[in-house]
Design an enzyme around this catalytic site. Sequence first.
Site, PDB file in Angstrom:
ATOM      1  N   LYS A  70     -22.064  -4.684  65.726  1.00  0.00           N
ATOM      2  CA  LYS A  70     -22.606  -5.867  65.047  1.00  0.00           C
ATOM      3  C   LYS A  70     -23.463  -6.697  66.003  1.00  0.00           C
ATOM      4  O   LYS A  70     -24.576  -7.104  65.644  1.00  0.00           O
ATOM      5  CB  LYS A  70     -21.450  -6.717  64.488  1.00  0.00           C
ATOM      6  CG  LYS A  70     -20.788  -6.101  63.260  1.00  0.00           C
ATOM      7  CD  LYS A  70     -19.471  -6.780  62.901  1.00  0.00           C
ATOM      8  CE  LYS A  70     -18.798  -6.062  61.739  1.00  0.00           C
ATOM      9  NZ  LYS A  70     -17.465  -6.580  61.411  1.00  0.00           N
ATOM     10  N   GLN A  82     -13.198 -10.873  63.483  1.00  0.00           N
ATOM     11  CA  GLN A  82     -12.963  -9.471  63.116  1.00  0.00           C
ATOM     12  C   GLN A  82     -11.520  -9.264  62.658  1.00  0.00           C
ATOM     13  O   GLN A  82     -10.574  -9.714  63.317  1.00  0.00           O
ATOM     14  CB  GLN A  82     -13.284  -8.560  64.317  1.00  0.00           C
ATOM     15  CG  GLN A  82     -13.152  -7.082  64.031  1.00  0.00           C
ATOM     16  CD  GLN A  82     -14.196  -6.559  63.033  1.00  0.00           C
ATOM     17  OE1 GLN A  82     -15.297  -7.078  62.945  1.00  0.00           O
ATOM     18  NE2 GLN A  82     -13.840  -5.541  62.280  1.00  0.00           N
ATOM     19  N   ASP A 123     -18.923 -13.757  56.559  1.00  0.00           N
ATOM     20  CA  ASP A 123     -18.096 -12.728  55.922  1.00  0.00           C
ATOM     21  C   ASP A 123     -17.813 -13.079  54.460  1.00  0.00           C
ATOM     22  O   ASP A 123     -17.354 -12.232  53.702  1.00  0.00           O
ATOM     23  CB  ASP A 123     -16.740 -12.619  56.643  1.00  0.00           C
ATOM     24  CG  ASP A 123     -16.708 -11.518  57.685  1.00  0.00           C
ATOM     25  OD1 ASP A 123     -17.355 -10.478  57.461  1.00  0.00           O
ATOM     26  OD2 ASP A 123     -16.020 -11.701  58.712  1.00  0.00           O
TER      27      ASP A 123
HETATM   28  N1  GUN Z   1     -12.596  -5.605  59.167  1.00  0.00           N
HETATM   29  C1  GUN Z   1     -12.888  -4.667  58.252  1.00  0.00           C
HETATM   30  N2  GUN Z   1     -13.928  -5.064  57.485  1.00  0.00           N
HETATM   31  C2  GUN Z   1     -14.292  -6.288  57.929  1.00  0.00           C
HETATM   32  C3  GUN Z   1     -15.303  -7.205  57.548  1.00  0.00           C
HETATM   33  O1  GUN Z   1     -16.089  -6.988  56.623  1.00  0.00           O
HETATM   34  N3  GUN Z   1     -15.360  -8.356  58.267  1.00  0.00           N
HETATM   35  C4  GUN Z   1     -14.497  -8.617  59.277  1.00  0.00           C
HETATM   36  N4  GUN Z   1     -14.614  -9.789  59.908  1.00  0.00           N
HETATM   37  N5  GUN Z   1     -13.544  -7.800  59.652  1.00  0.00           N
HETATM   38  C5  GUN Z   1     -13.452  -6.633  58.986  1.00  0.00           C
END
Ligand code: GUN
Length: 309
Positions: free
Chosen positions: A54, A98, A121
């Site tokens: 990311k 995350q 998110d």
């Molecule tokens: N872990 C799995 N998918 C995601 C997501 O879309 N965002 C975040 N922050 N963590 C995740």
Amino acid sequence: MSANLLLGKPVQGALLEEVTAATRAITDAGHRPPHLTAVLVGGDPASAIYVRTKTTKCREVGFGSEGIILPEETTTEELLAIVRRLNGDDKVDGILVQLPLPKHCDTKTVLDAVDPAKDVDCFHPHNTGLLVQGRPRFAPATPAGIIELLERSDIEISGKHAVIIGRSDIVGKPMAMLLLHRHATVTICHSRTPDLAAVCRGADILVAAVGVPGLVTRDFVGPGAVVIDVGINRVADRAQAAEILGDAADWARFEERGYLVVGDVRPDVAEVAAAVTPVPGGVGPLTIGMLLVNTLAAARGRRDIGNAG
Ligand code: GUN
């Protein structure tokens, strides 16, 4: 007959080009580029790879980005203090915590503490409410990426029966909302749905998002259905991988890594469906693409940078 493969990379490439052009317009107008800060707690190897990918993609499109890596023992209070600092930092446009957090952390409390204007998110209840009402500030990255994939592949959503397996806050529920707002008839299935295969066979669009490797077999899929596989499951058991993947198993990779990444959908579903997303290479790249789209939207929403680009 074999299904069309719906690949995530070309759509991600188009999204990244669009975001790069918009970022250039913002910086050409004399503004700072959008900035994403990702927070990772603990040493889960998959999560570490996601966060690194990311932040790397952010830099590729011209964003500022930072990864804050915290030890496994970090407490909820310590994490809250960091989130609050990022909320108050004007340079930070987007905050991503995350998931999953370590078990001792109170995930809801931490996610609720993120400033909704920086919640790229789309996990904050305020943003969930806006999404449900059909006036989203952000859309959660994975379901929004699936919509981009369907629309950019000219797959009709309006009037279709969409069946979603899985009712998570991250994928299943928001996926249902995004499809409903595009005029699909939506069914959400879960672990207590009787005769799951029969319900799924009625789907024009089937989205599997449960995290059960190989759950969706050929008898779940009606002829001509579009099948979207959100599962990213590591299978380290050779016999299980062989049973699910059959000829599609990449044994050289298994030897190299000690596991294979397996979706919720079996590869032989491609013999029945009209179109399927592969795992890996289907939905995964779209999640990252939409995170960047959301970070751009956050910067535009928070700062007076107009709609440059
Ligand atoms: N872990 C799995 N998918 C995601 C997501 O879309 N965002 C975040 N922050 N963590 C995740």
